[in-house]
Design a protein around this motif. Structure first.
Motif, PDB file in Angstrom:
ATOM      1  N   ILE A 246       0.837  -1.207   0.000  1.00 37.87           N
ATOM      2  CA  ILE A 246       0.000   0.000   0.000  1.00 37.87           C
ATOM      3  C   ILE A 246       0.868   1.251   0.000  1.00 37.87           C
ATOM      4  O   ILE A 246       0.599   2.223  -0.725  1.00 37.87           O
ATOM      5  CB  ILE A 246      -0.949  -0.013   1.210  1.00 37.87           C
ATOM      6  CG1 ILE A 246      -1.973  -1.140   1.071  1.00 37.87           C
ATOM      7  CG2 ILE A 246      -1.664   1.321   1.350  1.00 37.87           C
ATOM      8  CD1 ILE A 246      -2.840  -1.349   2.294  1.00 37.87           C
ATOM      9  N   ALA A 247       1.935   1.212   0.799  1.00 37.29           N
ATOM     10  CA  ALA A 247       2.830   2.361   0.852  1.00 37.29           C
ATOM     11  C   ALA A 247       3.540   2.562  -0.488  1.00 37.29           C
ATOM     12  O   ALA A 247       3.688   3.697  -0.967  1.00 37.29           O
ATOM     13  CB  ALA A 247       3.853   2.166   1.979  1.00 37.29           C
ATOM     14  N   SER A 249       2.447   1.650  -3.433  1.00 36.89           N
ATOM     15  CA  SER A 249       1.494   2.036  -4.473  1.00 36.89           C
ATOM     16  C   SER A 249       1.256   3.544  -4.543  1.00 36.89           C
ATOM     17  O   SER A 249       0.764   4.054  -5.546  1.00 36.89           O
ATOM     18  CB  SER A 249       0.157   1.319  -4.245  1.00 36.89           C
ATOM     19  OG  SER A 249      -0.447   1.754  -3.037  1.00 36.89           O
ATOM     20  N   LYS A 250       1.624   4.258  -3.467  1.00 36.60           N
ATOM     21  CA  LYS A 250       1.412   5.702  -3.444  1.00 36.60           C
ATOM     22  C   LYS A 250       2.504   6.481  -4.173  1.00 36.60           C
ATOM     23  O   LYS A 250       2.322   7.673  -4.473  1.00 36.60           O
ATOM     24  CB  LYS A 250       1.316   6.184  -1.997  1.00 36.60           C
ATOM     25  CG  LYS A 250       0.119   5.601  -1.238  1.00 36.60           C
ATOM     26  CD  LYS A 250       0.106   6.070   0.210  1.00 36.60           C
ATOM     27  CE  LYS A 250      -1.082   5.470   0.953  1.00 36.60           C
ATOM     28  NZ  LYS A 250      -1.105   5.884   2.384  1.00 36.60           N
ATOM     29  N   VAL A 251       3.631   5.812  -4.449  1.00 30.84           N
ATOM     30  CA  VAL A 251       4.756   6.539  -5.048  1.00 30.84           C
ATOM     31  C   VAL A 251       5.214   5.956  -6.388  1.00 30.84           C
ATOM     32  O   VAL A 251       5.985   6.589  -7.096  1.00 30.84           O
ATOM     33  CB  VAL A 251       5.952   6.578  -4.068  1.00 30.84           C
ATOM     34  CG1 VAL A 251       5.602   7.362  -2.823  1.00 30.84           C
ATOM     35  CG2 VAL A 251       6.395   5.166  -3.695  1.00 30.84           C
ATOM     36  N   ARG A 254       1.731   1.818 -11.912  1.00 32.29           N
ATOM     37  CA  ARG A 254       0.981   0.569 -11.831  1.00 32.29           C
ATOM     38  C   ARG A 254       1.801  -0.661 -12.202  1.00 32.29           C
ATOM     39  O   ARG A 254       1.806  -1.666 -11.484  1.00 32.29           O
ATOM     40  CB  ARG A 254      -0.246   0.673 -12.740  1.00 32.29           C
ATOM     41  CG  ARG A 254      -1.248  -0.441 -12.564  1.00 32.29           C
ATOM     42  CD  ARG A 254      -2.539  -0.083 -13.243  1.00 32.29           C
ATOM     43  NE  ARG A 254      -2.349   0.278 -14.649  1.00 32.29           N
ATOM     44  CZ  ARG A 254      -3.345   0.540 -15.472  1.00 32.29           C
ATOM     45  NH1 ARG A 254      -4.582   0.530 -15.023  1.00 32.29           N
ATOM     46  NH2 ARG A 254      -3.112   0.842 -16.732  1.00 32.29           N
TER      47      ARG A 254
END
Length: 318
Positions: A246-247, A249-251, A254
């Motif tokens: 999750i962490a 996926s923010k930076v 895809r």
């Protein structure tokens, strides 16, 4: 996949070749694990030795978990969404086998601890009866955990509804209490298992330095316990798998997330479930010859099945 955050953004981007690779790898290790399980039931020495009884249960749980994780991974890769009830059954079975592995590792570590630190009492403490009792307790304890998770979901009306996301453990934590319970139970189990295995390892290391200790036995037990620590650490890493994704996926974009997810799946899900077969299949002097014989027999049988029809066709031409 049991542990991955299988969101829509992480699927359908360059997943097919990776899916083929992981499926082939999983099938190879499922085959090896299957031969190992057959080997451990093929001779009385394996069925009547406590350490091999524990190994059989560890391999059984790992094999089931490996097969089911790959099935769930492929369902996500193919974009197939299940109903909550079907997904719940898959998740609960995977959770059961996932919980059993560290607990069996704890019992195996304690068995090695008793063998090295109390060699004269080993045969009276570690018997077939006590080993089977320990295995039963592990399975019952893990089953009670599953029952508790099911009871926490009884007040949620979802059974036959289609899931909006892919089947995964996180998507079945519909009740806030389920999420809290999952975290508390997971952290307690792995903390307790980690402390026990580490204590056993330290005790064996201390015993190995003793003049009166069996140096060869202590050294072998120390190496085995060290591998147990590694196995437990890899299993423990699955608890931070989803928050880490999750962490990330923010930076990241895809396609990078998908590739990282595949790497995590291989090293956190597949590899730990194959480690037991590699450790004992190669290191154990009793298992190795029987395992190699079983593997060779299976390969020869497969070769004969492919050759015999060809010979039959040649005869019909004459």
């Amino acid at each position: 996949m049991l542990y991955a955050n299988q969101s829509q953004n992480n699927i359908n981007v360059g997943l097919v070749p990776f899916s083929i690779l992981t499926t082939v790898t999983t099938c190879v290790f499922l085959y090896i694990n299957g031969i190992m399980l057959f080997t451990l039931r093929s001779k009385p020495v394996f069925r009547e030795t406590p350490s091999y009884i524990l190994l059989y249960n560890l391999l059984l749980a790992d094999t089931i978990h490996l097969a089911e994780s790959q099935v769930m991974y492929m369902l996500a890769g193919c974009g197939i969404r299940l109903t909550y009830s079907v997904c719940g059954v898959l998740v609960m079975l995977a959770t059961l086998t996932n919980d059993i592995s560290p607990l069996i590792l704890v019992v195996m570590s304690l068995e090695r601890y008793v063998a090295v630190c109390y060699p004269l009492k080993h045969s009276t403490i570690i018997t077939i009866r006590t080993t089977e009792l320990a295995v039963i307790v592990v399975w019952i304890f893990s089953s009670l955990n599953i029952l508790t998770r099911v009871l926490l979901l009884l007040n949620v009306s979802f059974a036959f509804n289609q899931m909006t996301d892919f089947c995964g453990k996180e998507n079945m934590l519909l009740n806030p209490l389920s999420d809290v319970y999952d975290k508390v139970f997971t952290y307690l189990v792995f903390l307790s298992a980690g402390v026990t295995v580490t204590f056993s390892y330290i005790a064996v290391v201390v015993a190995a330095r003793s003049v009166s200790a069996n140096k060869a036995l202590a050294r072998k037990a120390r190496n085995t316990l060290l591998l147990h620590v590694v196995q437990l650490g890899l299993s423990l890493s699955s608890t931070i798998h989803n928050p880490l994704l999750i962490a990330i996926s923010k930076v990241l974009d895809r396609i990078v997330i998908v590739r990282i997810q595949i790497v995590f799946y291989v090293f956190i899900i597949i590899f730990p479930r194959c480690l037991s077969a590699l450790i004992y299949g190669i290191r154990d002097q009793t298992i190795r010859p029987v395992l190699m014989y079983s593997l060779c027999c299976q390969w020869r049988r497969s070769a004969l099945l492919s050759v015999v029809p060809a010979k039959g066709k040649v005869r019909t031409l004459h």
